[in-house]
Structure formats: structure tokens, C-alpha cells
Design an enzyme around this catalytic site. Structure first.
Site, PDB file in Angstrom:
ATOM      1  N   GLU A 136      12.639 -30.500  -2.733  1.00 31.46           N
ATOM      2  CA  GLU A 136      13.180 -31.032  -3.978  1.00 31.46           C
ATOM      3  C   GLU A 136      13.862 -32.389  -3.817  1.00 31.46           C
ATOM      4  OE1 GLU A 136      14.899 -28.753  -6.994  1.00 31.46           O
ATOM      5  OE2 GLU A 136      14.170 -26.832  -6.249  1.00 31.46           O
TER       6      GLU A 136
ATOM      7  N   CYS B  19      -0.236   0.612   7.817  1.00 27.27           N
ATOM      8  CA  CYS B  19      -0.699   1.027   6.496  1.00 27.27           C
ATOM      9  C   CYS B  19      -2.048   1.733   6.579  1.00 27.27           C
ATOM     10  CB  CYS B  19      -0.793  -0.187   5.573  1.00 27.27           C
ATOM     11  SG  CYS B  19       0.820  -0.879   5.131  1.00 27.27           S
TER      12      CYS B  19
ATOM     13  N   THR C  26      20.519 -36.134  -0.856  1.00 23.78           N
ATOM     14  CA  THR C  26      20.600 -35.336  -2.078  1.00 23.78           C
ATOM     15  C   THR C  26      21.862 -34.486  -2.091  1.00 23.78           C
ATOM     16  OG1 THR C  26      18.208 -35.269  -2.371  1.00 23.78           O
ATOM     17  CG2 THR C  26      19.464 -33.505  -3.393  1.00 23.78           C
TER      18      THR C  26
ATOM     19  N   ALA D 251      17.161 -42.092 -10.843  1.00 18.34           N
ATOM     20  CA  ALA D 251      18.602 -42.245 -11.055  1.00 18.34           C
ATOM     21  C   ALA D 251      18.859 -43.667 -11.526  1.00 18.34           C
ATOM     22  CB  ALA D 251      19.379 -41.967  -9.766  1.00 18.34           C
TER      23      ALA D 251
ATOM     24  N   GLU E 207       0.821  -1.206   0.000  1.00 19.51           N
ATOM     25  CA  GLU E 207       0.000   0.000   0.000  1.00 19.51           C
ATOM     26  C   GLU E 207       0.857   1.259   0.000  1.00 19.51           C
ATOM     27  OE1 GLU E 207      -2.023  -2.862   3.001  1.00 19.51           O
ATOM     28  OE2 GLU E 207      -0.056  -2.601   2.063  1.00 19.51           O
TER      29      GLU E 207
ATOM     30  N   GLY F 116      15.554 -35.774  -1.185  1.00 18.97           N
ATOM     31  CA  GLY F 116      15.380 -36.919  -2.079  1.00 18.97           C
ATOM     32  C   GLY F 116      14.146 -37.751  -1.753  1.00 18.97           C
TER      33      GLY F 116
ATOM     34  N   SER G  35      21.945 -39.183 -12.269  1.00 14.90           N
ATOM     35  CA  SER G  35      20.613 -38.576 -12.340  1.00 14.90           C
ATOM     36  C   SER G  35      20.550 -37.331 -13.213  1.00 14.90           C
ATOM     37  CB  SER G  35      20.136 -38.214 -10.924  1.00 14.90           C
ATOM     38  OG  SER G  35      21.011 -37.281 -10.318  1.00 14.90           O
TER      39      SER G  35
ATOM     40  N   LEU H 174      13.139 -38.285   2.047  1.00 16.04           N
ATOM     41  CA  LEU H 174      12.500 -37.111   2.649  1.00 16.04           C
ATOM     42  C   LEU H 174      11.104 -36.914   2.066  1.00 16.04           C
ATOM     43  CD1 LEU H 174      12.505 -34.528   4.367  1.00 16.04           C
ATOM     44  CD2 LEU H 174      13.699 -33.372   2.479  1.00 16.04           C
TER      45      LEU H 174
ATOM     46  N   ARG I 257      11.328 -22.267  -7.984  1.00 20.91           N
ATOM     47  CA  ARG I 257      12.207 -21.830  -6.898  1.00 20.91           C
ATOM     48  C   ARG I 257      12.127 -20.320  -6.684  1.00 20.91           C
ATOM     49  NH1 ARG I 257      18.019 -24.756  -8.114  1.00 20.91           N
ATOM     50  NH2 ARG I 257      17.363 -26.929  -7.804  1.00 20.91           N
TER      51      ARG I 257
END
Length: 380
Positions: free
Chosen positions: A300, A89, A201, A167, A52, A302, A173, A305, A189
Site C-alpha cells: 500500500e 485429509c 508512509t 499528496a 475437506e 509509499g 493526502s 517502495l 485487505r
């Protein structure tokens, strides 16, 4: 200009702030009179002005102070009404003597929750709430998630072959997917507060996790490493660049006591998370990230996870990139065990979307509320 048309322009502004405004929401605003836009703005990084204020300043430079009197401001989220890093604001809007404020969504923050709306109305400003409300809530889904659920909005990105492998049997990979799909991942991203990866990873790929366009870095989200035992050595790229680019590592208390000081000297932030049988409690890990201000997290890899987060029902949206390759049963699966014993327990996407990215396909969607509802999750 209709309220809906104005809010669409405010939403377009808000998208510029994605990944760059946390812990504040990525808000957009425009000031207009009739069909003429007087000023546009989006929330700047913490300590900078809110959307604003940016829109008002730009309008003021164009039409002067008196030109703001009676104008309309469209904003994707209720204006704040308290002093934090910046002033309220609502006060700025009252002082500018705008005539009307269009609001997409009420702010769920405990210090706002309608107080901004009431303050504006008490000052004689006409307020309309809920203009393109669904679209505005979607824009601020990370902020709403952090406030209402106590964890960031979590997106999971996976890339695999047609037979679900990421992979070869030897671990190669790069690259499963083509250039168009990789460019799309960098755009994803660039809209995220943080990118999360597991220790496997990092040990395998030593990634940088920046967002690039045409070979140039355009955004550096917070890099979050899930590494219960702190297996990743200080020589990893994430740690070598931690003084320049934010790097957080989630680990157990025992690992932090043994090796955390070394990583902190490298510039990393070591965040201790409760563990169970040596593995982090992922809901607690995400709650800690929300407490630290993150609102959106892109995971992202591996596969371990990713599977742990899915088992714990901590994933909101899935992006599955599919290449036309086949690697066979001896290759590395994109996902580890999910513990699904019956088809009715399978995780499923709600109204999945399919899109072609060069030679690859993107299948995306929200995780359906039904399915495997196992609530325990450990990772890293």
C-alpha cells in the site's frame, strides 16, 4: 449436480479462507450426493481442520456416517497426504468411504504433488482432476507462487489524482479517494495475508492497517514494514499494538543489531534481509516472507517502495485508484523513478479492467510479461 457446479460452490467456500489460512492454501470443499449438498467447508487457521475435514464433519452431522458412503467431495486443491499440524485429509476421505473426489488443482507442495491423488485411487475412490482448473489455480495463486517461485503473490495498490499525485505539496493526502474506494481497499485487505508499507508512509500517516467494515475491524493481516535503517520510532502505532496484532519489520543486519531488540520487546518480529548500498534487496525480502509462510502480500505504499518493487519486477497485479482531482506538478507523485528511458521499456498492464467506485475509478490488471525487465531492486 455437475462437477463444474460443485466446484463453483467449493470455490465460494474457499474465498472465506483468503487471508486467514496461511501458510496453508485457502481451500474450499463440499460433499454432495446428486443435487443435494451434504456439507460445506473451508480451511481454518493453522492448527485447525482443512476444508475437506470441515465439509465431512458437517455432512456427517446431517446424514450420519453411512450417509457419506458413496458421496462425492469437490475440493479446490488436491487433498494432503501427510501429517503436519493435522492428519492427512486423504485418510479421512478413505475412512468416510466417499465414492468420488473432484479436484480443481494438483497440490504443488513437495510432500504432495500427486501423492494424494494416487492414495485415493489406490483405495478405490474415483478421482477427477482439473475441474475448473484455471479458476482453482487463480484461487490458490498465492500458494502456487510461494511454492513455485519462492515468493508471495504481490499486489500493489496506489491511489492518485488524475495527474498522478498522491499528496499535496505540504504532504496532505487524506483523502485522495472517496468513501466507496476506501471501503473497497478494506475488502482487499481482508483477503490478504499481509499488508506491506514503507517507512515513509508510517512516518507520515501512522497507519493501523486493519481491514474494517462499517467501522468495525473484520480482519488483521500481518503488518509488514520495510524499514532498512529502522527509522520508524517505537512509538508508532504499528509497534504500540504489536503484542496484539502481528507486526513484522524488514531491515538490514546493522539496523537490527543497533535497534532491533527494542522493537522485539514491543512485540514486533525483526527480519534481517540482505542489503545493497543500505537498501534492502526486495527479492530477498519477499523470499523471506514466503519462508515465513506468507502467500499473498498487498503493498500500500509509499511511492518509493512501490517504484522499487516495480523496478525489480516483483509486482504481479496492480490496483490503481484514480480520483477526479488535480493537484499539479508541485504535489507529491504517486510513483518515484522507474528508470524507463524508452517507451518499449514501459511497464504495462495485461488486459486492464476498469471499474467505477463511487466518484473514483479503479484500473486493475496483471503486469504484462514484456516491458522494463530490470532485475535489481532495493527499497526502504
Amino acid at each position: 449436480m455437475t462437477p463444474e457446479a460443485a466446484m463453483k460452490q467449493a470455490l465460494a467456500q474457499a474465498r472465506h479462507a483468503l487471508g486467514r489460512a496461511f501458510p496453508n492454501p485457502a481451500v474450499g470443499a463440499i460433499v454432495f450426493r446428486g443435487a443435494r449438498v451434504l456439507g460445506r467447508g473451508y480451511t481454518r487457521p493453522p492448527g485447525g481442520p482443512h476444508a475437506e475435514i470441515v465439509a465431512l464433519r458437517r455432512a456427517r452431522r446431517r446424514v450420519g456416517e453411512r450417509g457419506l458412503h458413496g458421496a462425492t467431495l469437490a475440493v479446490t486443491l488436491e487433498p494432503c497426504c501427510f501429517t503436519g499440524r493435522t492428519g492427512p485429509c486423504t485418510d479421512a476421505l478413505i475412512e468416510a468411504r466417499v465414492g468420488r473426489v473432484l479436484i480443481g488443482q494438483r497440490d504443488p507442495h513437495p510432500r504432495v504433488r500427486g501423492r494424494g491423488i494416487r492414495r485415493l485411487r489406490a483405495a478405490g475412490i474415483e478421482v477427477s482432476v482439473g475441474v475448473l482448473g484455471d479458476a482453482c489455480r487463480e484461487q490458490h495463486r498465492g500458494f502456487f507462487s510461494a511454492i513455485e517461485r519462492g515468493r508471495p503473490y504481490v499486489s500493489l495498490k496506489l491511489a492518485a489524482t488524475l495527474d498522478g499525485r498522491n499528496a499535496t505539496a505540504r504532504g496532505e493526502s487524506r483523502w485522495i479517494t472517496g468513501a466507496a474506494a476506501r471501503a473497497w481497499v478494506h475488502r482487499l485487505r481482508s483477503r490478504s495475508d499481509a499488508v506491506m508499507v514503507g517507512s515513509g508512509t508510517v512516518l507520515a500517516d501512522d497507519p493501523d492497517l486493519s481491514a474494517r467494515r462499517a467501522g468495525r475491524v473484520v480482519h488483521r493481516p500481518v503488518r509488514v514494514l520495510v524499514d532498512s535503517a529502522l527509522r520508524v520510532p517505537p512509538s508508532a502505532r504499528l509497534y504500540r499494538t504489536a503484542r496484539r496484532h502481528p507486526t513484522w519489520v524488514l531491515c538490514t543486519h546493522r539496523a537490527a543489531a543497533q535497534r532491533g531488540a527494542v522493537l522485539e520487546r514491543r512485540g514486533a518480529r525483526v527480519l534481517v534481509v540482505p542489503a545493497e548500498r543500505g537498501k534492502l534487496r526486495l527479492p530477498a525480502a519477499l523470499a523471506r516472507l514466503a519462508a515465513e509462510g506468507l502467500t499473498t502480500v498487498l503493498v500500500e505504499g509509499g511511492g518509493g517502495l512501490a517504484s522499487a518493487l516495480l523496478r525489480a519486477r516483483q509486482v504481479d497485479e496492480l490496483y490503481w485508484l484514480v480520483s477526479g482531482k488535480l493537484l499539479g506538478a508541485d504535489a507529491v507523485p504517486a510513483l518515484a523513478e522507474l528508470g524507463v528511458a524508452r517507451l518499449r521499456e514501459a511497464l504495462a498492464l495485461d488486459r486492464p479492467r476498469v471499474r467505477r467506485l463511487g466518484e473514483d475509478l479503479l484500473i486493475a490488471g496483471r503486469l504484462a510479461p514484456s516491458g522494463h525487465a530490470q532485475r535489481t531492486g532495493r527499497g526502504g
